[in-house]
Design a protein around this motif. Sequence first.
Motif, PDB file in Angstrom:
ATOM      1  N   ILE A   7       0.847  -1.187   0.000  1.00  0.00           N
ATOM      2  CA  ILE A   7       0.000   0.000   0.000  1.00  0.00           C
ATOM      3  C   ILE A   7       0.886   1.241   0.000  1.00  0.00           C
ATOM      4  CG2 ILE A   7      -1.808  -1.241   1.245  1.00  0.00           C
ATOM      5  CD1 ILE A   7      -1.064   0.333   3.740  1.00  0.00           C
ATOM      6  N   GLY A   8       0.288   2.352  -0.314  1.00  0.00           N
ATOM      7  CA  GLY A   8       1.064   3.592  -0.317  1.00  0.00           C
ATOM      8  C   GLY A   8       0.522   4.589  -1.302  1.00  0.00           C
ATOM      9  N   ASN A   9       1.419   5.139  -2.075  1.00  0.00           N
ATOM     10  CA  ASN A   9       1.032   6.208  -2.993  1.00  0.00           C
ATOM     11  C   ASN A   9       1.431   5.832  -4.408  1.00  0.00           C
ATOM     12  OD1 ASN A   9       3.816   6.510  -2.864  1.00  0.00           O
ATOM     13  ND2 ASN A   9       3.624   7.951  -1.162  1.00  0.00           N
ATOM     14  N   SER A  10       1.799   6.800  -5.208  1.00  0.00           N
ATOM     15  CA  SER A  10       2.102   6.503  -6.600  1.00  0.00           C
ATOM     16  C   SER A  10       3.283   5.550  -6.747  1.00  0.00           C
ATOM     17  CB  SER A  10       2.390   7.808  -7.352  1.00  0.00           C
ATOM     18  OG  SER A  10       3.321   8.596  -6.647  1.00  0.00           O
ATOM     19  N   HIS A  11       4.099   5.428  -5.723  1.00  0.00           N
ATOM     20  CA  HIS A  11       5.245   4.511  -5.789  1.00  0.00           C
ATOM     21  C   HIS A  11       4.814   3.049  -5.772  1.00  0.00           C
ATOM     22  CE1 HIS A  11       8.286   7.663  -5.611  1.00  0.00           C
ATOM     23  NE2 HIS A  11       7.417   8.304  -4.833  1.00  0.00           N
ATOM     24  N   PRO A 143      11.700   6.161  -2.720  1.00  0.00           N
ATOM     25  CA  PRO A 143      13.052   5.963  -3.263  1.00  0.00           C
ATOM     26  C   PRO A 143      13.708   7.296  -3.609  1.00  0.00           C
ATOM     27  CG  PRO A 143      11.373   5.278  -4.844  1.00  0.00           C
ATOM     28  CD  PRO A 143      10.657   5.575  -3.564  1.00  0.00           C
ATOM     29  N   PHE A 144      15.028   7.302  -3.531  1.00  0.00           N
ATOM     30  CA  PHE A 144      15.749   8.510  -3.935  1.00  0.00           C
ATOM     31  C   PHE A 144      15.591   8.708  -5.438  1.00  0.00           C
ATOM     32  CE2 PHE A 144      18.533   7.046  -0.282  1.00  0.00           C
ATOM     33  CZ  PHE A 144      18.072   8.002   0.594  1.00  0.00           C
TER      34      PHE A 144
ATOM     35  N   LEU B 344       0.320   6.205 -11.134  1.00  0.00           N
ATOM     36  CA  LEU B 344      -0.356   5.070 -10.536  1.00  0.00           C
ATOM     37  C   LEU B 344      -1.431   4.537 -11.468  1.00  0.00           C
ATOM     38  CD1 LEU B 344      -0.252   3.504  -7.918  1.00  0.00           C
ATOM     39  CD2 LEU B 344      -1.990   5.020  -7.024  1.00  0.00           C
ATOM     40  N   LEU B 345      -2.169   5.464 -12.037  1.00  0.00           N
ATOM     41  CA  LEU B 345      -3.231   5.064 -12.955  1.00  0.00           C
ATOM     42  C   LEU B 345      -2.639   4.284 -14.116  1.00  0.00           C
ATOM     43  CD1 LEU B 345      -5.357   8.326 -13.047  1.00  0.00           C
ATOM     44  CD2 LEU B 345      -5.953   6.143 -11.984  1.00  0.00           C
ATOM     45  N   GLU B 346      -1.501   4.748 -14.576  1.00  0.00           N
ATOM     46  CA  GLU B 346      -0.850   4.082 -15.693  1.00  0.00           C
ATOM     47  C   GLU B 346      -0.501   2.655 -15.325  1.00  0.00           C
ATOM     48  OE1 GLU B 346       2.229   6.407 -17.591  1.00  0.00           O
ATOM     49  OE2 GLU B 346       3.412   4.573 -17.705  1.00  0.00           O
TER      50      GLU B 346
END
Lengths: 264, 350
Positions: A7-11, A143-144, B344-346
């Motif tokens: 879980i998390g965000n766009s990462h 991540p960096f 994320l959507l991608e």
Amino acid sequence: MMRVAIIGNSHVGAYLQAQAAIEAAFPTVELSFFALPRHSFSSCSLDDDGVLSAQERPAGGLPDRIDLSKMDHILMVGQGFGREGLDSLVQDFDVLGLAPQGHARSVSLPLVSEYTNFRVERYCRKLARFLHEDPRCVVAPRPFPTLDMPRWAREQGGWLDHPDAERLTAIWLDAVIWHMSRLKYGLMPQPASLVAAPGRSPAAYARAAALPEGQTPTAADFTHMNADYGFEHFSAYAQHWLGLAPQSRNTSPSKEHHNGLGPQ
Amino acid sequence: MISPYQNLEDRAFWRASVGRDDDAALAQLWSPKLGMDRATPLMTAGSCFAQHLHRALLRGGWAVLQGEDMSTHLPNRLCHRYGYNLFSARYGNVYTARQFRQLVEHALSDGPPPTLIWEKDNRYFDALRPAVEPEGLETPEQVRQARAEHMRALREVLEQAACIVLTLGLTECWIDRETGLALPTAPGTIAGRHDPERVFLHNFTHAEVIEDLRATRDLLAAHGLQARFLLTVSPVPLVATASGGHVGPASCYSKSVLRAACGELCMNDGDFDYFPAYEIITTAIAGGPYFDEHGRQPTEKGVQLVLKAFGLALGDDAGGPLQEASPPLSSIASDEETICEEILLEAFRK
């Protein structure tokens, strides 16, 4: 099967793209994914049954809940730990004692340390509230950015682009380790094998390195990682936290993903 | 006329005006002689009570100048711990008229500012504002650099200021023998070591206070800066005296000298006015005194009354209940991630 929620965000995207490769290398692992709408802790709530639900409609097609009670482990990725605060301070001021950057004003290193500590502590308080310090949860910092991040994207790199990035990184990481040590979550700093230089990830792991031919990278493509990173990072997690070693694989998760073998 | 008191306003009479904290009474406490309104650029400086004034004036919407502003980067607690945003620049507490005079001299000087550096545990402190870096700095050179930056910022503030709200706090002062510099605190209090061969105590007289304030005004004018002074005296008693006497009488002496100097300047010099914050907090004129249980720090109510009297005397209708401060902390308001929803959507689309 060992059920692991990422879980998390766009990462989360890097792990999602590596899902097939991860599940092939770790056949006893079953992955589930969830991303917080707007990447905000306040956008979700965890109910008494262990279901983490979005309080608002997630962007198109993303799952709006995940039942964490069914999970054996939780890997929470992409957490900033207040890095933005240090970014803004170093972007606007020189730091006395560090290499001058041409700013008109300076701040002292003790102030930078205290502010970093303040931001990290505040972040950790939010983290603690978010999953109620569930001991199944291991938290991984964002991540960096990658080593090849171009100058035009440096705003995304912040203090990591500073000549004294190593010292600044140490200040931040020390604060993260200290405050996380007081929580029941695990902490998984970026493994050394995935670090190219202080505060930098290897260029090969950038999303930019795995974009389809002809697609122009954006700044975010140097701060977000590709499926190869997702795989390697998960492997390190699995070995250290789950006691699992990967079965061998011959192809890059990025290539597998682009060849249509990724999650559908 | 039977008596010269016959046709005076109510405020001239104790029974009619003292002990009231209603708007009408507060409005009469001060008759401003400097033309001021909410748009007048104000510079604040002085002892710790000046911090209350700075904060209260900001909350009240007055045009308080803020040099070396860190409010968009740091939370208030850290700002204040490192001396930012307590006054109009990061000079720390300025207790004496001499300190303020030398501060202005240094800021307006074309040469490098004099620096006096104290050491403690291998850390270095600016002796002229030792509290602004509570941990000290790594090298004396860093102290000099920080001071030079501070002086540039202060000069900008002085160039913009139309009115300097200066709160005088003390007459007792430690002076460095070699440089003649007036120190905000004795060596050894925050850093450095007390060495009677290097510093001595001086208790400024009424004449010296007046001379320092006039010299400061003259210096500003010589640089084409027209700021006038609104003087106040800090109601906060001395925390300690080095005079050899009891702190109580020593405190009374200091405040009396300062109050008398302000009074004389206010009476005889058009560039100086006096605002009776001291009287509002320490006496019964507005229902006070307003001190906390230790009898030293003014209460919030007292500070609010000071600001209210300030606004009302200037004809300001907004002298009523004050708004809570809402500092512009936009850059630190959120710990959330950079929005990269499309990434994320991608990933989910694949």
